[in-house]
Design a protein around this motif. Structure first.
Motif, PDB file in Angstrom:
ATOM      1  N   ASN A  16     -71.154 -15.519  55.665  1.00 50.45           N
ATOM      2  CA  ASN A  16     -69.997 -14.769  56.140  1.00 50.45           C
ATOM      3  C   ASN A  16     -69.512 -13.736  55.132  1.00 50.45           C
ATOM      4  OD1 ASN A  16     -69.364 -15.551  58.819  1.00 50.45           O
ATOM      5  ND2 ASN A  16     -68.854 -17.573  58.028  1.00 50.45           N
ATOM      6  N   GLY A  17     -70.272 -13.499  54.079  1.00 55.88           N
ATOM      7  CA  GLY A  17     -69.925 -12.447  53.132  1.00 55.88           C
ATOM      8  C   GLY A  17     -69.622 -12.917  51.740  1.00 55.88           C
ATOM      9  N   GLY A  18     -69.419 -14.206  51.552  1.00 58.68           N
ATOM     10  CA  GLY A  18     -69.166 -14.714  50.206  1.00 58.68           C
ATOM     11  C   GLY A  18     -67.879 -14.182  49.622  1.00 58.68           C
ATOM     12  N   ASN A  19     -67.791 -14.197  48.301  1.00 58.02           N
ATOM     13  CA  ASN A  19     -66.571 -13.783  47.600  1.00 58.02           C
ATOM     14  C   ASN A  19     -66.737 -12.536  46.758  1.00 58.02           C
ATOM     15  OD1 ASN A  19     -64.955 -16.031  48.374  1.00 58.02           O
ATOM     16  ND2 ASN A  19     -66.049 -17.288  46.887  1.00 58.02           N
ATOM     17  N   ALA A  20     -67.959 -12.218  46.375  1.00 61.81           N
ATOM     18  CA  ALA A  20     -68.173 -11.246  45.311  1.00 61.81           C
ATOM     19  C   ALA A  20     -68.225  -9.797  45.783  1.00 61.81           C
ATOM     20  CB  ALA A  20     -69.465 -11.589  44.560  1.00 61.81           C
ATOM     21  N   HIS A  21     -68.272  -9.557  47.068  1.00 62.92           N
ATOM     22  CA  HIS A  21     -68.447  -8.183  47.544  1.00 62.92           C
ATOM     23  C   HIS A  21     -67.993  -8.058  48.986  1.00 62.92           C
ATOM     24  CE1 HIS A  21     -71.942  -9.886  49.549  1.00 62.92           C
ATOM     25  NE2 HIS A  21     -72.283 -10.395  48.381  1.00 62.92           N
ATOM     26  N   ALA A  22     -67.959  -6.829  49.462  1.00 54.66           N
ATOM     27  CA  ALA A  22     -67.586  -6.574  50.853  1.00 54.66           C
ATOM     28  C   ALA A  22     -68.683  -7.091  51.774  1.00 54.66           C
ATOM     29  CB  ALA A  22     -67.394  -5.076  51.075  1.00 54.66           C
ATOM     30  N   ASP A  23     -68.282  -7.549  52.935  1.00 50.87           N
ATOM     31  CA  ASP A  23     -69.263  -7.970  53.932  1.00 50.87           C
ATOM     32  C   ASP A  23     -69.573  -6.797  54.865  1.00 50.87           C
ATOM     33  OD1 ASP A  23     -67.058  -7.786  55.629  1.00 50.87           O
ATOM     34  OD2 ASP A  23     -66.901  -9.933  55.959  1.00 50.87           O
ATOM     35  N   LEU A  24     -70.480  -7.010  55.794  1.00 53.52           N
ATOM     36  CA  LEU A  24     -70.901  -5.932  56.692  1.00 53.52           C
ATOM     37  C   LEU A  24     -69.735  -5.399  57.521  1.00 53.52           C
ATOM     38  CD1 LEU A  24     -73.252  -4.213  57.775  1.00 53.52           C
ATOM     39  CD2 LEU A  24     -73.614  -5.990  59.500  1.00 53.52           C
ATOM     40  N   LYS A  25     -68.907  -6.288  58.010  1.00 51.92           N
ATOM     41  CA  LYS A  25     -67.771  -5.852  58.831  1.00 51.92           C
ATOM     42  C   LYS A  25     -66.874  -4.895  58.044  1.00 51.92           C
ATOM     43  CE  LYS A  25     -64.150  -7.725  61.773  1.00 51.92           C
ATOM     44  NZ  LYS A  25     -63.555  -8.952  62.329  1.00 51.92           N
ATOM     45  N   ARG A  26     -66.587  -5.246  56.810  1.00 46.84           N
ATOM     46  CA  ARG A  26     -65.750  -4.390  55.954  1.00 46.84           C
ATOM     47  C   ARG A  26     -66.475  -3.076  55.640  1.00 46.84           C
ATOM     48  NH1 ARG A  26     -62.724  -1.218  54.033  1.00 46.84           N
ATOM     49  NH2 ARG A  26     -61.891  -1.254  51.939  1.00 46.84           N
ATOM     50  N   ALA A  27     -67.785  -3.146  55.394  1.00 45.95           N
ATOM     51  CA  ALA A  27     -68.553  -1.944  55.053  1.00 45.95           C
ATOM     52  C   ALA A  27     -68.594  -0.950  56.212  1.00 45.95           C
ATOM     53  CB  ALA A  27     -69.968  -2.320  54.635  1.00 45.95           C
ATOM     54  N   LEU A  28     -68.489  -1.438  57.442  1.00 46.08           N
ATOM     55  CA  LEU A  28     -68.567  -0.561  58.615  1.00 46.08           C
ATOM     56  C   LEU A  28     -67.196  -0.178  59.165  1.00 46.08           C
ATOM     57  CD1 LEU A  28     -71.513  -2.259  60.540  1.00 46.08           C
ATOM     58  CD2 LEU A  28     -71.607  -0.286  58.984  1.00 46.08           C
ATOM     59  N   LYS A  29     -66.154  -0.869  58.727  1.00 44.21           N
ATOM     60  CA  LYS A  29     -64.814  -0.635  59.257  1.00 44.21           C
ATOM     61  C   LYS A  29     -64.384   0.815  59.016  1.00 44.21           C
ATOM     62  CE  LYS A  29     -60.119  -2.352  59.174  1.00 44.21           C
ATOM     63  NZ  LYS A  29     -59.176  -3.302  58.586  1.00 44.21           N
ATOM     64  N   GLY A  30     -63.959   1.458  60.093  1.00 43.74           N
ATOM     65  CA  GLY A  30     -63.434   2.812  59.998  1.00 43.74           C
ATOM     66  C   GLY A  30     -64.486   3.892  59.804  1.00 43.74           C
ATOM     67  N   LEU A  31     -65.762   3.532  59.899  1.00 39.83           N
ATOM     68  CA  LEU A  31     -66.821   4.534  59.744  1.00 39.83           C
ATOM     69  C   LEU A  31     -66.781   5.493  60.931  1.00 39.83           C
ATOM     70  CD1 LEU A  31     -69.426   5.548  58.287  1.00 39.83           C
ATOM     71  CD2 LEU A  31     -70.684   4.008  59.816  1.00 39.83           C
ATOM     72  N   PRO A  32     -66.586   6.776  60.693  1.00 39.81           N
ATOM     73  CA  PRO A  32     -66.596   7.733  61.806  1.00 39.81           C
ATOM     74  C   PRO A  32     -67.966   7.747  62.487  1.00 39.81           C
ATOM     75  CG  PRO A  32     -65.636   8.728  59.833  1.00 39.81           C
ATOM     76  CD  PRO A  32     -66.244   7.423  59.408  1.00 39.81           C
ATOM     77  N   ALA A  33     -67.958   7.801  63.793  1.00 37.69           N
ATOM     78  CA  ALA A  33     -69.201   7.755  64.571  1.00 37.69           C
ATOM     79  C   ALA A  33     -70.173   8.859  64.169  1.00 37.69           C
ATOM     80  CB  ALA A  33     -68.889   7.829  66.063  1.00 37.69           C
ATOM     81  N   ASP A  34     -69.662  10.012  63.794  1.00 36.13           N
ATOM     82  CA  ASP A  34     -70.559  11.124  63.459  1.00 36.13           C
ATOM     83  C   ASP A  34     -71.256  10.936  62.109  1.00 36.13           C
ATOM     84  OD1 ASP A  34     -68.082  11.528  62.119  1.00 36.13           O
ATOM     85  OD2 ASP A  34     -68.487  13.664  61.942  1.00 36.13           O
ATOM     86  N   LEU A  35     -70.847   9.931  61.342  1.00 33.34           N
ATOM     87  CA  LEU A  35     -71.497   9.660  60.059  1.00 33.34           C
ATOM     88  C   LEU A  35     -72.538   8.538  60.146  1.00 33.34           C
ATOM     89  CD1 LEU A  35     -68.557   9.985  57.505  1.00 33.34           C
ATOM     90  CD2 LEU A  35     -70.259  11.698  58.201  1.00 33.34           C
ATOM     91  N   ARG A  36     -72.658   7.894  61.295  1.00 36.64           N
ATOM     92  CA  ARG A  36     -73.614   6.792  61.445  1.00 36.64           C
ATOM     93  C   ARG A  36     -75.045   7.242  61.170  1.00 36.64           C
ATOM     94  NH1 ARG A  36     -71.064   4.773  67.171  1.00 36.64           N
ATOM     95  NH2 ARG A  36     -69.183   3.807  66.288  1.00 36.64           N
ATOM     96  N   GLY A  37     -75.368   8.466  61.545  1.00 36.92           N
ATOM     97  CA  GLY A  37     -76.725   8.968  61.377  1.00 36.92           C
ATOM     98  C   GLY A  37     -76.891   9.955  60.240  1.00 36.92           C
ATOM     99  N   ALA A  38     -75.846  10.191  59.481  1.00 32.21           N
ATOM    100  CA  ALA A  38     -75.923  11.154  58.374  1.00 32.21           C
ATOM    101  C   ALA A  38     -76.718  10.563  57.213  1.00 32.21           C
ATOM    102  CB  ALA A  38     -74.513  11.527  57.920  1.00 32.21           C
ATOM    103  N   LYS A  39     -77.486  11.434  56.559  1.00 32.38           N
ATOM    104  CA  LYS A  39     -78.253  11.027  55.380  1.00 32.38           C
ATOM    105  C   LYS A  39     -77.866  11.946  54.224  1.00 32.38           C
ATOM    106  CE  LYS A  39     -82.676  10.970  56.143  1.00 32.38           C
ATOM    107  NZ  LYS A  39     -84.077  10.814  56.544  1.00 32.38           N
ATOM    108  N   PRO A  40     -77.176  11.394  53.222  1.00 32.62           N
ATOM    109  CA  PRO A  40     -76.856  12.216  52.057  1.00 32.62           C
ATOM    110  C   PRO A  40     -78.132  12.728  51.389  1.00 32.62           C
ATOM    111  CG  PRO A  40     -75.565  10.200  52.036  1.00 32.62           C
ATOM    112  CD  PRO A  40     -76.589  10.065  53.122  1.00 32.62           C
ATOM    113  N   ASP A  41     -77.990  13.813  50.680  1.00 37.09           N
ATOM    114  CA  ASP A  41     -79.109  14.484  50.028  1.00 37.09           C
ATOM    115  C   ASP A  41     -80.019  13.513  49.279  1.00 37.09           C
ATOM    116  OD1 ASP A  41     -80.592  16.746  49.223  1.00 37.09           O
ATOM    117  OD2 ASP A  41     -79.569  16.722  47.294  1.00 37.09           O
ATOM    118  N   LYS A  42     -81.296  13.569  49.615  1.00 30.18           N
ATOM    119  CA  LYS A  42     -82.379  12.826  48.965  1.00 30.18           C
ATOM    120  C   LYS A  42     -82.399  11.334  49.247  1.00 30.18           C
ATOM    121  CE  LYS A  42     -82.898  16.247  45.393  1.00 30.18           C
ATOM    122  NZ  LYS A  42     -82.888  16.578  44.001  1.00 30.18           N
ATOM    123  N   LEU A  43     -81.497  10.797  50.067  1.00 31.41           N
ATOM    124  CA  LEU A  43     -81.589   9.395  50.449  1.00 31.41           C
ATOM    125  C   LEU A  43     -82.521   9.275  51.656  1.00 31.41           C
ATOM    126  CD1 LEU A  43     -78.031   7.843  50.102  1.00 31.41           C
ATOM    127  CD2 LEU A  43     -80.033   7.456  48.684  1.00 31.41           C
TER     128      LEU A  43
END
Length: 155
Positions: A16-43
């Motif tokens: 469920n995410g443990g204690n040491a870091h953000a879980d998936l739900k937190r990592a995706l919370k508030g992510l604008p839909a138009d950024l779901r497919g964006a790839k920053p330079d060289k990634l």
């Protein structure tokens, strides 16, 4: 017996995410839909590709843990989606929901308590190993999602 229950409880907590870091739900919370497919330079991948990769890999580990007739996808090609963005909000939501459902099913396997027996159709794997691998895999890619969001100014 008490020690075994402590291990089960800790594994459930870890999935469920443990204690040491953000879980998936937190990592995706508030992510604008138009950024779901964006790839920053060289990634080499987008957040969508990471989410789908988490889903596919977790599903494969879960099905392997349950079913001797399961055939894993071809590595690495079938574990990574080609498209950089989801086709629709529905596709995005379905992928995220499937990750949650498969995680819950992994938790049900843990609650059965047989963590140490070798999976009969494997070559030495146990439920414990598969659960630790699934949690480690997700945590690794959640960190990548957060880095991408930071690079895009969306964290």
């Amino acid at each position: 017996m008490e020690e075994h229950q402590i291990l089960i409880d800790e594994l459930l907590h870890l999935l469920n995410g443990g204690n040491a870091h953000a879980d998936l739900k937190r990592a995706l919370k508030g992510l604008p839909a138009d950024l779901r497919g964006a790839k920053p330079d060289k990634l080499p991948y987008s957040i969508w590709q990471l989410v789908e990769h988490i889903r596919i890999a977790q599903w494969d580990m879960l099905e392997f843990s349950k079913d001797g007739s399961h055939e894993s996808p071809n590595w690495p090609d079938d574990y990574w989606p080609k498209e950089t963005a989801p086709k629709s909000d529905e596709a995005w939501n379905k992928s995220v929901k499937q990750i949650e459902l498969d995680r819950e099913e992994f938790m049900d396997l843990i609650k059965k308590g047989d963590l140490y027996s070798k999976i009969p159709h494997g070559d030495g794997q146990t439920i414990l190993r598969e659960v630790l691998q699934a949690a480690d895999h997700e945590a690794y890619h959640v960190a990548e999602i957060i880095v991408i969001r930071r690079l895009m100014g969306a964290w």
